[in-house]
Design an enzyme around this catalytic site. Structure first.
Site, PDB file in Angstrom:
ATOM      1  CD  GLU A  82      -2.255  40.330 -41.537  1.00  0.00           C
ATOM      2  OE1 GLU A  82      -3.054  39.499 -41.627  1.00  0.00           O
ATOM      3  OE2 GLU A  82      -3.223  41.280 -40.894  1.00  0.00           O
ATOM      4  CG  HIS A 121       2.874  45.551 -33.446  1.00  0.00           C
ATOM      5  ND1 HIS A 121       3.685  46.371 -34.320  1.00  0.00           N
ATOM      6  CD2 HIS A 121       3.737  44.613 -33.161  1.00  0.00           C
ATOM      7  CE1 HIS A 121       5.201  46.275 -33.466  1.00  0.00           C
ATOM      8  NE2 HIS A 121       5.173  44.392 -33.475  1.00  0.00           N
ATOM      9  CB  SER A 176       7.662  49.326 -35.318  1.00  0.00           C
ATOM     10  OG  SER A 176       7.931  48.445 -35.361  1.00  0.00           O
ATOM     11  NE  ARG A 182       8.780  43.943 -28.283  1.00  0.00           N
ATOM     12  CZ  ARG A 182       8.637  43.494 -29.302  1.00  0.00           C
ATOM     13  NH1 ARG A 182       7.883  44.163 -29.857  1.00  0.00           N
ATOM     14  NH2 ARG A 182       7.135  42.654 -28.857  1.00  0.00           N
TER      15      ARG A 182
END
Length: 181
Positions: free
Chosen positions: A59, A47, A14, A10
């Site tokens: 993925e 996401h 990203s 966190r």
């Protein structure tokens, strides 16, 4: 160009990685997470909803060198998120059904290193910008369990290999990216 973005959970890594991509119209997003429970399913869905619709998403957490290769359009950007999750998946895949106390961590690390070296070679051959996101795992306390200690050690060494090979390395702390290489 290979860029590594690292930081704690966190930390904003990203978001920082996505900012490095800019407004590229061609993005290959490689997601390494697996849906193992409802909480992880919710995270993955969150996401997915946050990504632009024009991003191509794959993925996958193994043999990523097959996705990142010399034939990629140089105008495309590759975003791999996240290396630490990939390492976790590889550990449990190699461990199989055995109890983690019975795992051969040395052999596992060798197999993971082979996967990482293939990934690095692919990133270096790729004509597109490749941004790798990983977790900085070495700033906390010494984990209590054998599995957690080995994971931390392996992930830390993987991050060192990636940082050494990367053209740029960013450390993200409290949402602020600091270029360290």
């Amino acid at each position: 160009m290979m860029i590594l973005v690292t930081g704690g959970a966190r930390s904003g890594k990203s978001r920082h990685a996505e900012a490095l991509i800019g407004d590229s119209s061609q993005v290959l997003y490689i997601a390494t997470s697996q849906i193992l429970d409802d909480e992880m399913a919710a995270r993955i869905e969150h996401h997915r909803q946050g990504r632009p619709e024009h991003w191509r998403t794959v993925e996958r957490w193994q043999h990523l060198d097959e996705l990142i290769h010399a034939d990629i359009n140089p105008n495309e950007v590759v975003l791999l998120e996240c290396v630490t999750t990939m390492v976790t998946n590889l550990l449990f895949d190699y461990g199989g059904d055995k109890d983690p106390d019975e795992w051969d961590y040395q052999a596992m690390e060798q197999a993971i290193n082979a996967e990482i070296q293939s990934l690095i070679a692919a990133c270096q051959r790729c004509p597109a910008k490749v941004v790798l996101v990983t977790n900085e795992v070495g700033m906390g306390i010494v984990p209590e369990s054998r599995l957690a200690r080995h994971f931390r050690d392996i992930a830390g060494r993987v991050n060192q290999q990636l940082a050494a090979a990367a053209n740029e390395v960013w450390l993200v702390v409290s949402g602020i990216g600091v270029k360290i290489k």
